[in-house]
Design an enzyme around this catalytic site. Structure first.
Site, PDB file in Angstrom:
ATOM      1  N   ARG A  30       0.818  -1.220   0.000  1.00 41.78           N
ATOM      2  CA  ARG A  30       0.000   0.000   0.000  1.00 41.78           C
ATOM      3  C   ARG A  30       0.852   1.270   0.000  1.00 41.78           C
ATOM      4  O   ARG A  30       0.342   2.359  -0.214  1.00 41.78           O
ATOM      5  CB  ARG A  30      -0.935   0.001   1.208  1.00 41.78           C
ATOM      6  CG  ARG A  30      -2.018  -1.064   1.086  1.00 41.78           C
ATOM      7  CD  ARG A  30      -3.044  -1.020   2.214  1.00 41.78           C
ATOM      8  NE  ARG A  30      -3.148   0.245   2.873  1.00 41.78           N
ATOM      9  CZ  ARG A  30      -3.122   0.425   4.198  1.00 41.78           C
ATOM     10  NH1 ARG A  30      -3.013  -0.593   5.005  1.00 41.78           N
ATOM     11  NH2 ARG A  30      -3.219   1.629   4.717  1.00 41.78           N
ATOM     12  N   ASN A  31       2.152   1.131   0.218  1.00 43.76           N
ATOM     13  CA  ASN A  31       3.038   2.288   0.184  1.00 43.76           C
ATOM     14  C   ASN A  31       3.204   2.712  -1.275  1.00 43.76           C
ATOM     15  O   ASN A  31       3.443   1.881  -2.150  1.00 43.76           O
ATOM     16  CB  ASN A  31       4.393   1.929   0.800  1.00 43.76           C
ATOM     17  CG  ASN A  31       5.256   3.145   1.044  1.00 43.76           C
ATOM     18  OD1 ASN A  31       5.555   3.902   0.132  1.00 43.76           O
ATOM     19  ND2 ASN A  31       5.664   3.324   2.286  1.00 43.76           N
ATOM     20  N   GLY A  32       3.104   3.994  -1.545  1.00 44.98           N
ATOM     21  CA  GLY A  32       3.171   4.510  -2.908  1.00 44.98           C
ATOM     22  C   GLY A  32       4.572   4.708  -3.453  1.00 44.98           C
ATOM     23  O   GLY A  32       4.735   5.184  -4.579  1.00 44.98           O
TER      24      GLY A  32
END
Length: 165
Positions: A30-32
């Site tokens: 979920r980290n961009g």
């Protein structure tokens, strides 16, 4: 992960729980980060690549990764939970990177610790919005606009602040 060809050193604060478990920078899906840095290097497909390929593509583009914190105590993955942080030896690391022209901080915690550890230095210092999903106040598209500023440091030769031709 940084080498003699590193032009931009991107500094996070401290790996989160998923990153530590996976033994990967920015291991939380979920980290961009991988999307954002992929846009910087013109590889929107970067998140779909295997981890080893991502690292190879970053290295080839002149981007290195490191952390501003060498050791700390933290429950969970939030930067606000970091206690007893010992800064990494960033000045020594940066001085050993002959092509380095910019240091980018991924988030406020990284910038606060990294700027203090580096002190007065000859490199361009760039504060970026955190790629973390915990920093949801800013949409990913807006974060992207800030991160794209890194492209300027991957282009033609740049002078360091204070250098004369």
């Amino acid at each position: 992960m940084a080498d003699a060809g590193t032009r931009i050193l991107v500094l996070g604060s401290l790996p989160g729980a998923q990153s530590l478990t996976r033994q990967q920078y920015y291991g939380n899906p979920r980290n961009g980060f991988w999307y954002l840095i992929g846009e910087v290097i013109g590889r929107p497909d970067l998140p779909a690549q295997c981890y080893a390929e991502r690292l190879q593509l970053l290295t080839g583009a002149g981007i290195g990764l490191w952390d501003t914190i060498a050791s700390a105590h933290r429950k969970g993955s939030l930067d606000t939970a970091i206690r007893d942080a010992e800064p990494a030896a960033l000045a020594e690391l940066a001085e050993g990177l002959p092509s380095l022209c910019a240091i980018a901080f991924n988030g406020a915690k990284s910038a606060a610790i990294g700027r203090k550890a580096l002190g007065a230095c000859p490199w361009h210092l760039i504060d970026l919005p955190s790629s973390s999903p915990a920093h949801a106040a800013m949409p990913l598209a807006e974060k992207r606009e800030h991160w794209l500023a890194l492209r300027d440091f991957l282009a033609a030769p740049l002078e360091l602040p204070g250098q004369r031709p």
